[in-house]
Scaffold this motif. Sequence first.
Motif, PDB file in Angstrom:
ATOM      1  N   GLU A 120      31.588   2.813  -5.567  1.00  8.93           N
ATOM      2  CA  GLU A 120      31.426   2.632  -7.011  1.00  8.93           C
ATOM      3  C   GLU A 120      32.788   2.493  -7.696  1.00  8.93           C
ATOM      4  O   GLU A 120      32.986   1.622  -8.553  1.00  8.93           O
ATOM      5  N   ALA A 121      33.734   3.343  -7.319  1.00 10.31           N
ATOM      6  CA  ALA A 121      35.071   3.281  -7.919  1.00 10.31           C
ATOM      7  C   ALA A 121      35.765   1.973  -7.577  1.00 10.31           C
ATOM      8  O   ALA A 121      36.394   1.333  -8.440  1.00 10.31           O
ATOM      9  N   VAL A 122      35.660   1.550  -6.328  1.00  8.28           N
ATOM     10  CA  VAL A 122      36.300   0.300  -5.914  1.00  8.28           C
ATOM     11  C   VAL A 122      35.683  -0.883  -6.646  1.00  8.28           C
ATOM     12  O   VAL A 122      36.393  -1.759  -7.163  1.00  8.28           O
ATOM     13  N   GLU A 123      34.361  -0.929  -6.717  1.00 15.34           N
ATOM     14  CA  GLU A 123      33.677  -2.045  -7.366  1.00 15.34           C
ATOM     15  C   GLU A 123      33.995  -2.117  -8.859  1.00 15.34           C
ATOM     16  O   GLU A 123      34.207  -3.197  -9.420  1.00 15.34           O
ATOM     17  N   ASN A 124      34.059  -0.970  -9.509  1.00 12.24           N
ATOM     18  CA  ASN A 124      34.280  -0.939 -10.959  1.00 12.24           C
ATOM     19  C   ASN A 124      35.719  -1.236 -11.345  1.00 12.24           C
ATOM     20  O   ASN A 124      35.975  -1.756 -12.440  1.00 12.24           O
ATOM     21  N   PRO A 148      48.021   1.201  -8.032  1.00 12.26           N
ATOM     22  CA  PRO A 148      47.193   1.301  -6.824  1.00 12.26           C
ATOM     23  C   PRO A 148      47.001   2.770  -6.455  1.00 12.26           C
ATOM     24  O   PRO A 148      47.951   3.559  -6.514  1.00 12.26           O
ATOM     25  N   VAL A 149      45.793   3.137  -6.095  1.00 15.12           N
ATOM     26  CA  VAL A 149      45.472   4.517  -5.694  1.00 15.12           C
ATOM     27  C   VAL A 149      44.770   4.458  -4.345  1.00 15.12           C
ATOM     28  O   VAL A 149      43.795   3.721  -4.177  1.00 15.12           O
ATOM     29  N   THR A 150      45.262   5.192  -3.379  1.00 12.84           N
ATOM     30  CA  THR A 150      44.602   5.234  -2.082  1.00 12.84           C
ATOM     31  C   THR A 150      43.540   6.326  -2.089  1.00 12.84           C
ATOM     32  O   THR A 150      43.769   7.434  -2.590  1.00 12.84           O
ATOM     33  N   ILE A 151      42.376   6.012  -1.555  1.00 13.08           N
ATOM     34  CA  ILE A 151      41.253   6.958  -1.484  1.00 13.08           C
ATOM     35  C   ILE A 151      40.928   7.151  -0.011  1.00 13.08           C
ATOM     36  O   ILE A 151      40.654   6.193   0.696  1.00 13.08           O
ATOM     37  N   ARG A 152      40.938   8.385   0.420  1.00 10.11           N
ATOM     38  CA  ARG A 152      40.750   8.663   1.839  1.00 10.11           C
ATOM     39  C   ARG A 152      39.691   9.728   2.023  1.00 10.11           C
ATOM     40  O   ARG A 152      39.697  10.734   1.317  1.00 10.11           O
ATOM     41  N   ALA A 153      38.798   9.498   2.967  1.00  4.76           N
ATOM     42  CA  ALA A 153      37.764  10.489   3.279  1.00  4.76           C
ATOM     43  C   ALA A 153      37.682  10.639   4.793  1.00  4.76           C
ATOM     44  O   ALA A 153      37.503   9.655   5.505  1.00  4.76           O
TER      45      ALA A 153
END
Length: 207
Positions: free
Chosen positions: A175-179, A190-195
């Motif tokens: 959702e965050a990437v799409e929006n 740019p913000v890296t999101i890691r899970a």
Amino acid sequence: MAEDRTPANALEAHRRDDRVLDTGALRALAHPLRVRMYDILSQYGPQTASSLAERLGESSGSTSYHLRALAKHDLIREVADRGTARERWWERPEGGISFASPEAMDTPAGRSAKQLVMVEFLRNRNEQLLDYATRGIEQEDEVWRDGSIISSATTRLTAEQAQELSAKIMALIDEAVENHRHQSGEGVRPVTIRADLFPLPPIGDPS
């Protein structure tokens, strides 16, 4: 008929949308410098051979060569209507990629390429995390520190519960990437999101 929205099916649908890299694409990407270039294009958007060379401390001739190798397997593409004959811009197509190619896993070369790509990708991301933890936290404004997370936790789950949690996490990330994928303007970075979510080996298992 109603669409099956169970967590397992939602996660499977997400994975189906990823491009599965075949042996040729994996082998083209299986070079430390190419992985770093691909990651920069993923995180920072379109680049030229010159801008990549400056970031990586390489010659533009070297980065240009590796860009063409990646483009040959459609891992990247030239940006339409941008640049000149002497300075071409390159971008990574949107969407996720998967290394889970049965074809690649059937050959030693494919397995070796997959391992190299994954190790280099994780090495790059781990270096970014360590750099932020050791230097970035002190250098960032308070508002960015408040919006950042470095956290780990351990719990006990069944495989089904792990699938459900994975699906929820991926839904939030998607959702965050799409929006915000194309967001620009003042204050945007740019913000890296890691899970990371995976089972630990049993006690006594040295592997």
